[in-house]
Design a protein around this motif. Structure first.
Motif, PDB file in Angstrom:
ATOM      1  N   VAL A  61      43.492  87.489  25.332  1.00 42.94           N
ATOM      2  CA  VAL A  61      42.845  88.751  24.995  1.00 42.94           C
ATOM      3  C   VAL A  61      41.571  88.867  25.828  1.00 42.94           C
ATOM      4  N   ILE A  62      41.468  89.973  26.547  1.00 39.52           N
ATOM      5  CA  ILE A  62      40.293  90.206  27.388  1.00 39.52           C
ATOM      6  C   ILE A  62      39.563  91.426  26.844  1.00 39.52           C
ATOM      7  N   ALA A 115      38.516  79.657  27.490  1.00 43.50           N
ATOM      8  CA  ALA A 115      37.690  80.789  27.064  1.00 43.50           C
ATOM      9  C   ALA A 115      36.583  81.044  28.084  1.00 43.50           C
ATOM     10  N   VAL A 116      36.372  82.302  28.409  1.00 44.75           N
ATOM     11  CA  VAL A 116      35.292  82.680  29.318  1.00 44.75           C
ATOM     12  C   VAL A 116      34.512  83.803  28.658  1.00 44.75           C
ATOM     13  N   SER A 117      33.178  83.676  28.643  1.00 48.71           N
ATOM     14  CA  SER A 117      32.421  84.746  28.000  1.00 48.71           C
ATOM     15  C   SER A 117      31.091  84.961  28.712  1.00 48.71           C
ATOM     16  N   LYS A 118      30.631  86.209  28.681  1.00 45.32           N
ATOM     17  CA  LYS A 118      29.338  86.517  29.301  1.00 45.32           C
ATOM     18  C   LYS A 118      28.726  87.709  28.585  1.00 45.32           C
ATOM     19  N   GLY A 146      31.630  90.328  28.783  1.00 44.24           N
ATOM     20  CA  GLY A 146      32.729  90.387  27.824  1.00 44.24           C
ATOM     21  C   GLY A 146      33.328  89.013  27.643  1.00 44.24           C
ATOM     22  N   THR A 147      34.493  88.993  27.001  1.00 50.24           N
ATOM     23  CA  THR A 147      35.082  87.709  26.653  1.00 50.24           C
ATOM     24  C   THR A 147      36.565  87.713  26.983  1.00 50.24           C
ATOM     25  N   SER A 148      37.039  86.594  27.498  1.00 51.17           N
ATOM     26  CA  SER A 148      38.479  86.427  27.674  1.00 51.17           C
ATOM     27  C   SER A 148      38.862  85.116  27.000  1.00 51.17           C
ATOM     28  N   ILE A 149      39.795  85.177  26.104  1.00 51.86           N
ATOM     29  CA  ILE A 149      40.250  83.936  25.473  1.00 51.86           C
ATOM     30  C   ILE A 149      41.752  83.806  25.710  1.00 51.86           C
ATOM     31  N   ALA A 150      42.118  82.739  26.423  1.00 52.55           N
ATOM     32  CA  ALA A 150      43.533  82.503  26.711  1.00 52.55           C
ATOM     33  C   ALA A 150      44.002  81.320  25.877  1.00 52.55           C
TER      34      ALA A 150
END
Ligand code: ADP
Ligand code: MG
Length: 594
Positions: A61-62, A115-118, A146-150
């Motif tokens: 989800v991005i 997970a990547v977030s900023k 924003g956030t991307s969680i894979a």
């Protein structure tokens, strides 16, 4: 003496998380729900869901929401870590979707998470890799806010759960349901769904009606009746479907309370109640209803995945809903003007033209045809579509005629038959009067023929102009699963984003029958995960292509139909298990003449 030490230990966190995961993460769709809800809570206005293999290998989800700081990103995966409540009182005024603070920890315990977030204010994003609840890596990364969680390889460390998953088709359907439940509650957010690199939904921002139409197809546009009601205890807005859009299967029924999808059978009854006399008994109206209630008057905490809630004043809400729907239906002149007894299949089938065009039943005697196999009707099976009940005059239900004319007999006997009431064919057989239901008889004849042709690649007629049916991505996905079965029966079907194009048909089927047939396929697919498709398709085709009550027949045609029926090995019951004819022995008539 053996001394036994203390036996009680605190479970290590990762074990506790795996146990909690059992509650929160039942299947890929649960992950989808939690991640999307977090993105909504983060105030994103574009949310994309990327899924591979029905979520088995990837759920990502991005969002373009608020993002998290380095510390918050680490914290987010700790159990009971939430930014959404600080004290217990907050639980009662909760406005966000999440608040238990265990979703991310639970998910990370049973998958590999990337997970990547900023945040907007941060220079760089943070990337965190977690496997089975253990942090493997953390690094700065260039990325937008924003956030991307894979979530990768869900249940990779819990084989029992993994083996418990259903087919990809079923798991993806659950994912789609969760996705739509959130998307339908937030029309001001853009939602996208991709599965195995193809787009399934691209839902642009718009008003509520736009959103519903984007999801369920253009045909919905003219079928929505708006609802709006404000009271002290609850405000209700949204739409109900006009009666003619109702289906026999549950599907498009949505309640949202404070923007959260909920199930509630009691409130469902309020809507069904409001449609009283407007729908035949087994039909379910579609609705999209949005309730706003003071959060302190509801308890959303009774269910871990929060689709069930308790209302303080359920009865009052029932009454408001019922009145609101009745009111709206009344205002839009949706009154019970249709007579269901006369035309029970009106929801699906275009009515027979009033100009009285006589459709010739193109039946020819197939001398080599052996209809022996598997034609014993199953009377204990609930008929799916057959609503005809008006034969009780003749007590058809209790009649089990044994009459069968074999081929030789048929060839030697000249049958006399005529049509009565444009519904029945009257003939005689072995000294008894036979009253044949023309629709059921023709259905049975066609069914036997179609069932056979479906087993060996049917003949097909190509159409000059394809039949176009307006549809939606969800329906199209379901139909794609039976594309090959359809091909075997002689249907050449093509799909666009929101249309079904039928280029070729089985020779027994008229283009006019096609929309009814596809509506029936979809109803069937909704009712069953897996159907014996050869038989089901043959039934549906036969039902739709057969002559109907009210169709006038020429004397020749009536006779032909009776002959066809009486040469069947098992002429007694329709494909849906209903009696095809009544036999009246002369003795009954003599009794009446006394
Ligand atoms: P809950 O949603 O119940 O608080 P979660 O485990 O789902 O618990 O999330 C934990 C916390 O992580 C949230 O409270 C929120 O602060 C943060 N978080 C999770 N997902 C996001 C996201 N997509 N964007 C910003 N913050 C997030
Ligand atoms: Mg959450």
């Amino acid at each position: 003496m053996i001394s036994v030490g203390d036996v009680i230990q605190l479970l290590p966190d990762h074990v506790a998380n795996q146990i909690a995961a059992g509650e929160v993460v039942q299947r890929p769709a649960s992950v989808v729900k939690e991640l999307i809800e977090n993105a909504v809570d983060a105030k994103a206005d574009v949310i994309s869901l990327i899924v591979k293999d029905a979520g088995r290998t990837l759920i990502q989800v991005i969002d373009n929401g608020g993002g998290m700081s380095v510390t918050d990103l680490r914290m987010a995966f700790e159990r009971h870590a939430t930014s959404k409540i600080r004290a217990t009182e907050d639980i009662f005024s909760i406005k966000t979707k999440g608040f238990r603070g265990e979703a991310l920890a639970s998910i990370a315990a049973v998958a590999q998470v990337d997970a990547v977030s900023k945040r907007d204010s941060d220079e760089v994003a943070t990337r965190l890799i977690i496997e089975g609840g253990e942090v493997r890596d953390q690094s700065p990364e260039a990325s937008k806010a924003g956030t991307s969680i894979a979530v990768k390889n869900l249940f990779y460390n819990v084989p029992a759960r993994r083996n418990f998953l259903k087919s990809n088709q079923v798991e993806f359907k659950h994912i789609q349901d969760e996705f739509l439940r959130v998307a339908l509650a937030h029309e001001q957010i853009e939602f996208n769904l991709y599965h195995n690199d193809s787009e399934v939904y691209l839902l642009k921002k718009g008003n509520l009606k736009h959103r519903i139409v984007q999801v369920f197809g253009k045909k919905t546009e003219t079928q929505l009746v708006p609802i709006s009601e404000e009271t002290e205890i609850v405000s209700v807005k949204g739409f109900v479907g006009k009666p003619e859009s109702a289906k026999k299967a549950r599907g498009e029924q949505y309640f949202f309370v404070n923007e959260r999808f909920i199930r509630n059978n009691y409130l469902h009854k309020a809507i069904v109640d409001a449609f009283e006399h407007l729908l035949p008994s087994q039909y379910v109206p579609s609705y999209f209803l949005y309730l706003e209630i003071d959060p302190s008057k509801i308890d959303i905490n009774i269910h871990p995945t929060k689709t069930e809630i308790k209302f303080e004043d359920e009865y009052a809400i029932y009454a408001v809903l019922r009145a609101a729907v009745k009111h709206a239906l009344g205002q839009y002149n949706v009154t019970p003007s249709l007579d269901f007894e006369q035309n029970p299949d009106w929801a699906f089938i275009p009515s027979v033209p009033a100009n009285g065009t006589i459709k010739s039943p193109e039946i020819k005697v197939d001398r080599n045809y052996n209809p022996f196999e598997q034609s014993i009707p199953k009377r204990d099976v609930e008929p799916l579509h057959d609503l005809y009940k008006s034969f009780s005059e003749f007590e058809l239900e209790n009649n089990h005629p044994e009459a069968i004319l074999d081929k030789e007999e048929f060839e030697s006997v000249e049958i006399n038959a005529f049509q009565w009431q444009q519904k029945y064919i009257i003939t005689q057989f072995k000294g008894e009067l036979l009253i044949i239901d023309q629709h059921r008889a023709h259905s049975l004849i066609l069914f036997e023929k179609l069932k056979k042709s479906g087993e060996e690649n049917a003949l097909s007629q190509r159409l000059l102009f394809p039949v176009e049916i307006i549809s939606n991505p969800s329906e199209i996905n379901q139909l794609k699963n039976i594309e090959r079965d359809l091909l075997r029966f002689g249907f050449d079907v093509e799909f666009t984003e929101d249309q079904i194009l039928v280029n070729a048909l089985p020779t027994e089927i008229e283009p006019d029958n096609v929309p009814g047939i596809f509506a029936d396929f979809l109803t069937d697919l909704e009712l069953h995960d897996k159907i014996n498709f050869n038989t089901e398709i043959a039934k549906i085709l036969a039902k739709n292509a057969a002559i109907r009550k009210g169709d006038a027949l020429l004397p020749e045609q009536a006779k032909h139909l009776a002959q066809q029926l009486l040469t069947l090995r098992e002429p007694n019951f329709s494909p849906y298990g209903k009696p095809v004819f009544v036999q009246i022995p002369e003795s009954e008539i003599i009794k009446k003449l006394n």
